[in-house]
Design a protein around this motif. Structure first.
Motif, mmCIF file in Angstrom:
data_model
loop_
_atom_site.group_PDB
_atom_site.id
_atom_site.type_symbol
_atom_site.label_atom_id
_atom_site.label_comp_id
_atom_site.label_asym_id
_atom_site.label_seq_id
_atom_site.Cartn_x
_atom_site.Cartn_y
_atom_site.Cartn_z
ATOM 1 N N SER A 44 0.818 -1.215 0.000
ATOM 2 C CA SER A 44 0.000 0.000 0.000
ATOM 3 C C SER A 44 0.851 1.264 0.000
ATOM 4 O O SER A 44 0.532 2.247 -0.672
ATOM 5 N N MET A 45 1.911 1.252 0.799
ATOM 6 C CA MET A 45 2.854 2.365 0.901
ATOM 7 C C MET A 45 4.254 1.803 1.071
ATOM 8 O O MET A 45 4.412 0.693 1.588
ATOM 9 N N GLY A 91 3.051 6.795 -0.705
ATOM 10 C CA GLY A 91 2.088 6.125 -1.561
ATOM 11 C C GLY A 91 2.022 6.812 -2.915
ATOM 12 O O GLY A 91 2.520 7.930 -3.083
#
Length: 402
Positions: free
Chosen positions: A138-139, A287
């Motif tokens: 996700s990040m 992100g």
């Protein structure tokens, strides 16, 4: 043709890579360094944490890279504001240490309640997030730290005595009129919960995810303490935190690592506690906007990879933060800096902060010790609770109470 800044005219004609985040990591020195090393124009959009989250959710096309904390994923991921990051495109992915990958820096360390980064790291086949490893994340996990509270040793010795450092000091009647908390509910309420639990006035099932009943009980206690004169103030930023102490109204308060620079500038000899109950920690990363594609997406991946190259990690160290692949940053730090910030050893010389001013005096030792010691004592991670909206409303009631 190349400009004096080392960026080609052709590159300058391209739209800048827009990085949305906060002043915690969006430093001008880092922006210039990234431009110099990557040869692409970079624009920093610096907002406070709430406004950055709000903009990312409402306007995912207004930014290219999102620089924030892992707990903000709870807002962004469900809205589709971010796209999954392919770790095969992160050159130094294998250098990232165990903390964000497994939730623990060392095998015997506590997992920590709240938003442990690993719980939101890996993208699953159904696009949900979990701690089961996958190629997509996700990040990109990067900056992190363990925070607690700051205090003036001479003042607290007079008020508390020689008791071991404890979160309970923040709610001790002995500190009446000398306490300040961070004004943001997401952090101030966590500090208050840690303090009330350490004092024995409350017990929480999961201090990183309070129930409505627990929030009500906590706020009721805090309002009573506020009416009794315990709190001298509440702060929104590091400069305000330093100002509260400099005026000598406050002897103990919530702490963010960048405040150390402001304390030093104000001539304050603060100590950062290593509480017996453990630290409140946070983890940040980068992100990528779900709208990004083509050449700008390539630029975004280059920027993410640059953060793992060592230069940015060294700048973060001088601000008191850690990076997810610390050995790479070590090459950009002097041995004295490495020994102090990561090794927990006495500073063998005066050490600079991010602005070049002297932040650490020779002979000083970092509160809490080495990287392994500090990040292996996490009690709770900064988090977004299930009842976050309710907490914010009740915290506002507490803040408004005279």
């Amino acid at each position: 043709m190349v400009s004096p800044q080392g960026i080609s005219v052709k590159a300058r004609e391209r739209r800048a890579l827009r990085v949305l985040g906060t002043s915690v990591t969006l430093l001008e020195s880092l922006r210039r360094g990234a431009e110099e090393d990557l040869g692409i124009p970079i624009e920093y959009q610096v907002l406070n944490g709430f406004d950055a989250q709000r903009q990312a959710v409402i306007e995912p096309g207004s930014f290219d890279v999102y620089d924030q904390w892992f707990h903000s994923i709870d807002y962004l991921w469900p809205t589709g504001a971010l796209q999954a990051i392919d770790t095969d495109r992160i050159a130094r992915w294998d250098e990232i240490n165990a903390l964000p990958r497994t939730g623990r820096l060392t095998p015997g360390a506590p997992y920590g309640q709240g938003c442990n980064p690993v719980t939101r790291l890996y993208v699953q086949a159904d696009s949900t997030l979990a701690d089961t490893p996958s190629r997509r994340i996700s990040m990109l996990p990067l900056t992190h730290n363990a925070d607690s509270f700051a205090y003036l040793p001479a003042e607290l010795s007079r008020l508390i005595g020689d008791a071991p450092e404890s979160w309970s000091w923040l709610v001790s009647p002995r500190c009446t009129g000398r306490v300040a908390l961070q004004a943001d509910a997401a952090i101030g309420a966590l500090d208050a919960a840690l303090a009330l639990q350490a004092s024995g006035e409350m017990r929480f099932g999961d201090i990183g995810n309070l129930s409505i009943e627990e929030i009500d009980g906590m706020i009721e206690l805090l309002i009573a303490k506020k009416k009794a004169g315990l709190f001298a103030g509440f702060w929104d930023d590091c400069a305000e935190a330093a100002s509260l102490m400099a005026r000598r109204r406050v002897a103990i308060q919530s702490h963010w690592s960048p405040s150390a620079d402001d304390y030093a500038s104000a001539g304050l000899a603060c100590r950062i506690a290593s509480p017996a109950e453990g630290y409140r920690a946070w983890y940040g990363g980068l992100g990528i906007s779900s709208r990004l594609q083509g050449p700008k997406l390539e630029d975004a991946y280059r920027y993410l990879n640059w953060w793992l190259s060592g230069r940015a990690g060294a700048v973060m160290a001088r601000q008191g933060f850690y990076i997810s692949n610390p050995d790479r940053a070590r090459a950009y730090l002097s041995q004295a800096e490495w020994d102090y910030w990561y090794g927990g050893l006495p500073a063998r010389e005066d050490l600079p902060g991010t602005g070049g001013n002297i932040l650490v005096r020779r002979g000083s030792v970092r509160d809490g010790g080495s990287y392994e010691q500090r990040m292996s004592r996490v009690a709770v991670w900064n988090t977004v609770m299930d009842e976050h909206n309710y907490l914010v409303r009740k915290w506002a009631d507490f803040m408004r109470t005279d």
